[in-house]
Design an enzyme around this catalytic site. Sequence first.
Site, mmCIF file in Angstrom:
data_model
loop_
_atom_site.group_PDB
_atom_site.id
_atom_site.type_symbol
_atom_site.label_atom_id
_atom_site.label_comp_id
_atom_site.label_asym_id
_atom_site.label_seq_id
_atom_site.Cartn_x
_atom_site.Cartn_y
_atom_site.Cartn_z
ATOM 1 N N ASN A 9 0.846 -1.189 0.000
ATOM 2 C CA ASN A 9 0.000 0.000 0.000
ATOM 3 C C ASN A 9 0.889 1.249 0.000
ATOM 4 O O ASN A 9 1.700 1.437 0.911
ATOM 5 C CB ASN A 9 -0.897 -0.030 1.247
ATOM 6 C CG ASN A 9 -1.849 1.151 1.300
ATOM 7 O OD1 ASN A 9 -1.452 2.280 1.049
ATOM 8 N ND2 ASN A 9 -3.088 0.902 1.642
ATOM 9 N N ASP A 11 -0.187 4.507 -0.145
ATOM 10 C CA ASP A 11 -0.919 5.742 0.198
ATOM 11 C C ASP A 11 -0.028 6.818 0.796
ATOM 12 O O ASP A 11 -0.172 8.013 0.508
ATOM 13 C CB ASP A 11 -2.002 5.450 1.250
ATOM 14 C CG ASP A 11 -3.175 4.676 0.694
ATOM 15 O OD1 ASP A 11 -3.294 4.567 -0.545
ATOM 16 O OD2 ASP A 11 -3.976 4.169 1.501
ATOM 17 N N ARG A 20 3.558 19.013 0.921
ATOM 18 C CA ARG A 20 4.083 20.211 0.254
ATOM 19 C C ARG A 20 3.287 20.585 -1.003
ATOM 20 O O ARG A 20 3.597 21.569 -1.654
ATOM 21 C CB ARG A 20 5.552 19.987 -0.127
ATOM 22 C CG ARG A 20 6.484 20.086 1.053
ATOM 23 C CD ARG A 20 6.512 21.521 1.584
ATOM 24 N NE ARG A 20 7.202 21.614 2.846
ATOM 25 C CZ ARG A 20 8.501 21.926 2.960
ATOM 26 N NH1 ARG A 20 9.228 22.133 1.900
ATOM 27 N NH2 ARG A 20 9.034 22.009 4.138
ATOM 28 N N HIS A 45 -5.735 3.567 -1.502
ATOM 29 C CA HIS A 45 -7.070 3.846 -0.965
ATOM 30 C C HIS A 45 -7.470 5.244 -1.410
ATOM 31 O O HIS A 45 -6.890 6.238 -0.961
ATOM 32 C CB HIS A 45 -7.012 3.743 0.562
ATOM 33 C CG HIS A 45 -8.342 3.902 1.240
ATOM 34 N ND1 HIS A 45 -8.515 3.720 2.584
ATOM 35 C CD2 HIS A 45 -9.569 4.235 0.765
ATOM 36 C CE1 HIS A 45 -9.784 3.909 2.904
ATOM 37 N NE2 HIS A 45 -10.438 4.250 1.817
ATOM 38 N N ARG A 47 -9.716 7.909 -0.844
ATOM 39 C CA ARG A 47 -10.683 8.303 0.183
ATOM 40 C C ARG A 47 -11.593 9.418 -0.310
ATOM 41 O O ARG A 47 -11.204 10.205 -1.175
ATOM 42 C CB ARG A 47 -9.939 8.793 1.430
ATOM 43 C CG ARG A 47 -9.437 7.659 2.289
ATOM 44 C CD ARG A 47 -8.833 8.189 3.575
ATOM 45 N NE ARG A 47 -8.627 7.105 4.503
ATOM 46 C CZ ARG A 47 -9.487 6.750 5.453
ATOM 47 N NH1 ARG A 47 -10.608 7.416 5.621
ATOM 48 N NH2 ARG A 47 -9.231 5.746 6.247
ATOM 49 N N HIS A 52 -4.840 11.421 0.774
ATOM 50 C CA HIS A 52 -3.532 11.013 0.243
ATOM 51 C C HIS A 52 -3.616 10.771 -1.267
ATOM 52 O O HIS A 52 -3.247 11.630 -2.043
ATOM 53 C CB HIS A 52 -2.902 9.848 1.034
ATOM 54 C CG HIS A 52 -3.841 8.813 1.566
ATOM 55 N ND1 HIS A 52 -4.689 8.106 0.760
ATOM 56 C CD2 HIS A 52 -4.031 8.349 2.828
ATOM 57 C CE1 HIS A 52 -5.361 7.250 1.515
ATOM 58 N NE2 HIS A 52 -5.011 7.378 2.771
ATOM 59 N N THR A 102 -7.249 6.004 10.121
ATOM 60 C CA THR A 102 -7.062 4.909 9.179
ATOM 61 C C THR A 102 -8.329 4.064 9.235
ATOM 62 O O THR A 102 -9.241 4.379 9.988
ATOM 63 C CB THR A 102 -5.798 4.094 9.538
ATOM 64 O OG1 THR A 102 -5.653 3.027 8.604
ATOM 65 C CG2 THR A 102 -5.871 3.508 10.939
ATOM 66 N N THR A 103 -8.394 3.010 8.406
ATOM 67 C CA THR A 103 -9.610 2.190 8.375
ATOM 68 C C THR A 103 -9.706 1.409 9.682
ATOM 69 O O THR A 103 -8.941 0.472 9.912
ATOM 70 C CB THR A 103 -9.558 1.239 7.164
ATOM 71 O OG1 THR A 103 -9.097 1.974 6.037
ATOM 72 C CG2 THR A 103 -10.922 0.666 6.873
ATOM 73 N N GLU A 153 -11.006 -9.764 2.885
ATOM 74 C CA GLU A 153 -9.742 -9.355 3.508
ATOM 75 C C GLU A 153 -10.012 -9.192 5.000
ATOM 76 O O GLU A 153 -10.884 -8.422 5.411
ATOM 77 C CB GLU A 153 -9.217 -8.045 2.900
ATOM 78 C CG GLU A 153 -7.894 -7.653 3.572
ATOM 79 C CD GLU A 153 -7.125 -6.553 2.840
ATOM 80 O OE1 GLU A 153 -7.267 -6.419 1.611
ATOM 81 O OE2 GLU A 153 -6.366 -5.834 3.528
ATOM 82 N N HIS A 193 -3.614 -4.829 7.789
ATOM 83 C CA HIS A 193 -3.791 -3.696 8.686
ATOM 84 C C HIS A 193 -2.875 -3.817 9.893
ATOM 85 O O HIS A 193 -2.998 -4.741 10.685
ATOM 86 C CB HIS A 193 -5.229 -3.477 9.166
ATOM 87 C CG HIS A 193 -5.458 -2.017 9.470
ATOM 88 N ND1 HIS A 193 -5.054 -1.443 10.632
ATOM 89 C CD2 HIS A 193 -5.965 -1.024 8.700
ATOM 90 C CE1 HIS A 193 -5.327 -0.144 10.581
ATOM 91 N NE2 HIS A 193 -5.877 0.132 9.422
ATOM 92 N N GLY A 194 -1.939 -2.877 9.961
ATOM 93 C CA GLY A 194 -1.053 -2.798 11.119
ATOM 94 C C GLY A 194 0.077 -3.814 11.114
ATOM 95 O O GLY A 194 0.805 -3.917 12.105
ATOM 96 N N GLY A 215 1.104 -1.434 4.358
ATOM 97 C CA GLY A 215 1.496 -0.106 3.907
ATOM 98 C C GLY A 215 2.303 0.677 4.901
ATOM 99 O O GLY A 215 3.516 0.877 4.736
ATOM 100 N N HIS A 216 1.672 1.127 5.970
ATOM 101 C CA HIS A 216 2.256 2.117 6.863
ATOM 102 C C HIS A 216 3.624 1.699 7.402
ATOM 103 O O HIS A 216 4.582 2.481 7.381
ATOM 104 C CB HIS A 216 1.279 2.394 8.015
ATOM 105 C CG HIS A 216 1.734 3.468 8.934
ATOM 106 N ND1 HIS A 216 2.421 3.200 10.099
ATOM 107 C CD2 HIS A 216 1.638 4.816 8.852
ATOM 108 C CE1 HIS A 216 2.705 4.340 10.698
ATOM 109 N NE2 HIS A 216 2.241 5.334 9.968
HETATM 110 N N1 PXP Z 1 -5.906 -3.425 4.066
HETATM 111 C C1 PXP Z 1 -6.878 -2.476 4.098
HETATM 112 C C2 PXP Z 1 -8.233 -2.838 3.586
HETATM 113 C C3 PXP Z 1 -6.610 -1.172 4.562
HETATM 114 O O1 PXP Z 1 -7.586 -0.256 4.597
HETATM 115 C C4 PXP Z 1 -5.294 -0.872 4.975
HETATM 116 C C5 PXP Z 1 -4.974 0.520 5.457
HETATM 117 O O2 PXP Z 1 -5.160 1.431 4.440
HETATM 118 C C6 PXP Z 1 -4.317 -1.869 4.890
HETATM 119 C C7 PXP Z 1 -4.654 -3.145 4.454
HETATM 120 C C8 PXP Z 1 -2.878 -1.609 5.230
HETATM 121 O O3 PXP Z 1 -2.751 -1.258 6.561
HETATM 122 P P1 PXP Z 1 -1.351 -0.689 7.067
HETATM 123 O O4 PXP Z 1 -1.123 0.602 6.369
HETATM 124 O O5 PXP Z 1 -1.572 -0.544 8.533
HETATM 125 O O6 PXP Z 1 -0.315 -1.719 6.728
#
Ligand code: PXP
Length: 246
Positions: A9, A11, A20, A45, A47, A52, A102-103, A153, A193-194, A215-216
Amino acid sequence: MQRIALGVNIDHVATLRNARGGVHPDPVRAAHLAVQAGADSITVHLREDRRHISDHDVAALIRHTDCRINLEMAATAEMLTIAQTYRPFAVCLVPEKRQERTTEGGLDLHAMKTILPSYIRDLQSCGIRVSLFIHPDAAAVALAAEMGADVVELHTGIYCDAHHDRDRQTALTQIKNAAESAKNHGLMCHAGHGLSYATVREIAMIPAISELNIGHYLMGEALFCGLELSIHKMRRILDEARGLAL
Ligand code: PXP
């Protein structure tokens, strides 16, 4: 065990760019690098508040990369039109609240019972694979299958954020059970996620899960070691978890 796919991800490449308001760093460049480093797909994503990724980013990623684009979006009329226009490889429907960072959770499939089945069909009729982001729960998996989704997912946030071992084990068991249930319903099962280097291994060891979206953490690590290395290292942990590392 089969290789597990890694969706990266990107984003937060756009988050940094938007700080900026210019064109640097460029998400398309990040997508190319991510694929070189071992990403199997690129997730973005779009939004409602465009905090982003922008519509232009989605168009540019589809036009200027040949990787699979997984577009995360809310199930709104506006997003349906965008998906029908750009036709990404996959769409992942997610809940969206303006105030959230975040989601925060999975879709409330019960509340969306009347709108989702036709929404899913409209996407699938454009050749788009449809995933539903859900809490790891057997009832939600069953509803996703009933609604005609291709993929679920599973939200791994509770597992990743658990402070105590007992809570982490409970969350892990829920994810394992939900993944098994997805398999029994004939659904593909993804998770995300996370996830970090520390939390990903146990999730990657669940055989019914075929793809992770991360992603993050990867973007944060990239600040210290570069995007390629941060993804490389994740790829290696996934392969080790499946007994595939050389
Ligand atoms: N999967 C989904 C559906 C998400 O919404 C997100 C966060 O945008 C992620 C995965 C990735 O999460 P993270 O950025 O915490 O790795």
